[in-house]
Design a protein around this motif. Sequence first.
Motif, PDB file in Angstrom:
ATOM      1  N   CYS A 441      98.062  66.376   5.911  1.00 62.57           N
ATOM      2  CA  CYS A 441      96.872  66.639   6.687  1.00 62.57           C
ATOM      3  C   CYS A 441      97.691  67.625   7.890  1.00 62.57           C
ATOM      4  O   CYS A 441      98.615  66.794   8.696  1.00 62.57           O
ATOM      5  CB  CYS A 441      96.428  65.184   7.372  1.00 62.57           C
ATOM      6  SG  CYS A 441      95.322  65.591   8.916  1.00 62.57           S
ATOM      7  N   CYS A 444      97.573  65.121  11.313  1.00 65.49           N
ATOM      8  CA  CYS A 444      98.243  63.899  11.361  1.00 65.49           C
ATOM      9  C   CYS A 444      99.709  63.692  10.860  1.00 65.49           C
ATOM     10  O   CYS A 444     100.530  62.939  10.796  1.00 65.49           O
ATOM     11  CB  CYS A 444      97.597  62.713  10.584  1.00 65.49           C
ATOM     12  SG  CYS A 444      95.620  62.507  11.317  1.00 65.49           S
ATOM     13  N   CYS A 459      91.940  62.789   4.581  1.00 59.51           N
ATOM     14  CA  CYS A 459      93.075  62.199   5.403  1.00 59.51           C
ATOM     15  C   CYS A 459      92.573  60.809   5.874  1.00 59.51           C
ATOM     16  O   CYS A 459      91.292  60.675   6.521  1.00 59.51           O
ATOM     17  CB  CYS A 459      93.397  62.944   6.921  1.00 59.51           C
ATOM     18  SG  CYS A 459      94.503  62.019   7.740  1.00 59.51           S
ATOM     19  N   CYS A 462      92.178  60.608  10.057  1.00 60.08           N
ATOM     20  CA  CYS A 462      91.393  61.211  11.058  1.00 60.08           C
ATOM     21  C   CYS A 462      90.106  61.707  10.378  1.00 60.08           C
ATOM     22  O   CYS A 462      89.420  62.304  10.816  1.00 60.08           O
ATOM     23  CB  CYS A 462      92.331  62.442  11.554  1.00 60.08           C
ATOM     24  SG  CYS A 462      92.372  63.972  10.317  1.00 60.08           S
TER      25      CYS A 462
END
Length: 731
Positions: A441, A444, A459, A462
């Motif tokens: 991601c 992140c 993800c 998030c």
Amino acid sequence: MPYTAAMHRIVQVALPTPLPKLFDYLLPQQTPMPALGVRVSVPFSGRRLIGFVAGFTPSPDLDPAKLKPIHAVLETTPLMPPDLWQLLQFAARYYHRSLGDVLTSAVPRGMRASKAVQVRVEKDAPYVLKTSGVARTYEQAQILAQLALGPLRASACAPELRKALLQLAKRGVVERPPAQALAQSANPSVAPALNAEQAAAVAAIVCAFGAPNKAMLLQGVTGSGKTEVYLAAAHAALARGQSVLVLVPEIGLTPQTLQRFQSRLHARFAVMHSALSDGERANFWQAARAGQIDVLLGTRSAVFAPMQNLGLIVVDEEHDSSYKQFDGFRYSARDLALKRASDLGIPIVLGSATPSLESLHMVQLGRLQRLWLHQRARAQNMPAIQLIDIKMQQMDQGLSKAALNAIRETLLAGSQALIMRNRRGFAPRLSCQHCGHVVQCPGCERPMTVHRAARALRCHYCDRQERVPSACPQCRSDALHAMGEGTERISELISQHFAEWPVHRIDRDTTSRKGSFDHLLAQVAAGGPCILIGTQMLAKGHDLPNIALVVVVGADDGLFAVDFRASERLAQLLMQVAGRAGRAETPGRVLIQTQQPEHPLLQKILRQDYEEISVALMQERRITELPPFTRMAILRADCKDFSMLQTWLKSAAQRAKILLQHAHSKNAVLVYGPMPASMAKRAHRHHAQLVLCAPTRAPLHALLAELTVQLELEKKPADIHYALDVDPYDD
Ligand SMILES: [Zn+2]
Ligand SMILES: [Zn+2]
């Protein structure tokens, strides 16, 4: 007209802003003086805000002529009973949060609006008896006779009786509690005989109704009958004319617990949790405030319920991390429940098979009295736990041959099997066999999880979602492989292997519809052989009596996590899961797949002695000076710009150190950091923190009190968000 001292009627209002102060307002001439805790509507930088009257002062911060008047006083009686008001004042001080924020987050959202709150009663809500009234007419006598058998709806009355019902309502003999707040059981069933340990525990709690030492830890293995102890204690409180608050860790457990309580206690029940609508929550709040609820069951936020005449608090599964609020006003419902009980001088029972180290530490300090339940209530054996060394095993999609064989045996014997894997989705990683690239991601910097049915990469930090790429984004090779196993992949494999048996997957992806989880659990609890595959949602206290085998996949993840509570949590989780196995007539079996069969923690879990495990974990914490042997707070901050975040945290650390130099106990608090948070990046924001530790509470809290005021009044870059987390947990 000029203001004179005699005319100053200045009210201090707690407002939902982060500023750690009260705001002064003038009370208009004709308005009567409001009571403490009453809500008022006030002007605040061009807006209208709802705040709480928190004090009165003859000497305002500002020139009285410049003070603005209150718009409106919203009620005459405060929303909170005195003990709750006191608790929230304490919480604001303890968690170093503005009182206005704390008060506002404690009341249901429906009550944060400016209109006065009306108790909404469903149109044809049933009536119940309020007091023992005397019938004045023959019709009224008939109504009272019917009500003695249970709640009664007006629509269910003969037309000639309806008038009598309304007359009784007018006289206050009968009432209509808000929806669900009643659920009275007309004929509670009889309690089963308690075993000696249960009886001793109940006796200790009942004694505590009049004793000074009232906080208790009820420690008993799964199936030892803790709920029977809660029921008997609740019964005793109700018999004293007092109400009872029961906290449970998650919504999924409330219907089950409610049913159990309802079938046994003659009382007015209500359930409070986050899935209720704002209106429902406001209704329950009002009902509780009016003393119309005898037993309230609820999750974390129910610790703030405005119960009248509270006589007993129960916190079930007290070790569960869901009692901790992880954002906004970060409080621990368990800790606040202890405080509330102590303020009220009433008994509180924390129950667990695997108590938190915090609670065990309080037992050692003599602040909690431990009550033991060693035996399983229905004379069953503990499940047999076995480690499967997967280095030595042939594996198929994450499951060992040994596990597959055990599942088959279980099904053939007519029982149910549970596979626990704490990762949802198909596979935790998508990786390129050619260049080794793992799809991450971008926000992140963690691997994206493959969800096959949804044909997506997600993800889990998030919620970013994208299509599964057809070629490696790095080298354009098409050798992309889904690596590792999530619940989705395991259930595919299991469905192929055991095509003739039902397979249920239970995780957040499959049970997001309201009620689907309960429905499935009820079906499984009543049904024949099947296989359940799920995340830790399944480990909590659900009653699944036909499960004879539990297979744990991926336990090693917990052995090497960075969080200092990881070992404690893994031990608690595995012991809880083991408790799922063999609760009815079938003796249970637990298989833990691991690459680390010699790991000391797993070896202890094998012996199923939580006491031994907790003593060892406690020793570790003592040596490493971690909670519960030290007081800790974390200043968490996040920002899109990494260097801005570092600079801000460094200056906060500097500020803390300067404050400490002026403090009496200079070296009492240690300040570590800035250091990256356990999730250093999340949704394109960098997360970092300062950790503050002290051997005792006083110097740490003295520092925090000054530091939070300074930080809040100080100008900071707009993009920096920060929060103080007292007694932190990693979520
Ligand atoms: Zn590649
Ligand atoms: Zn992400």
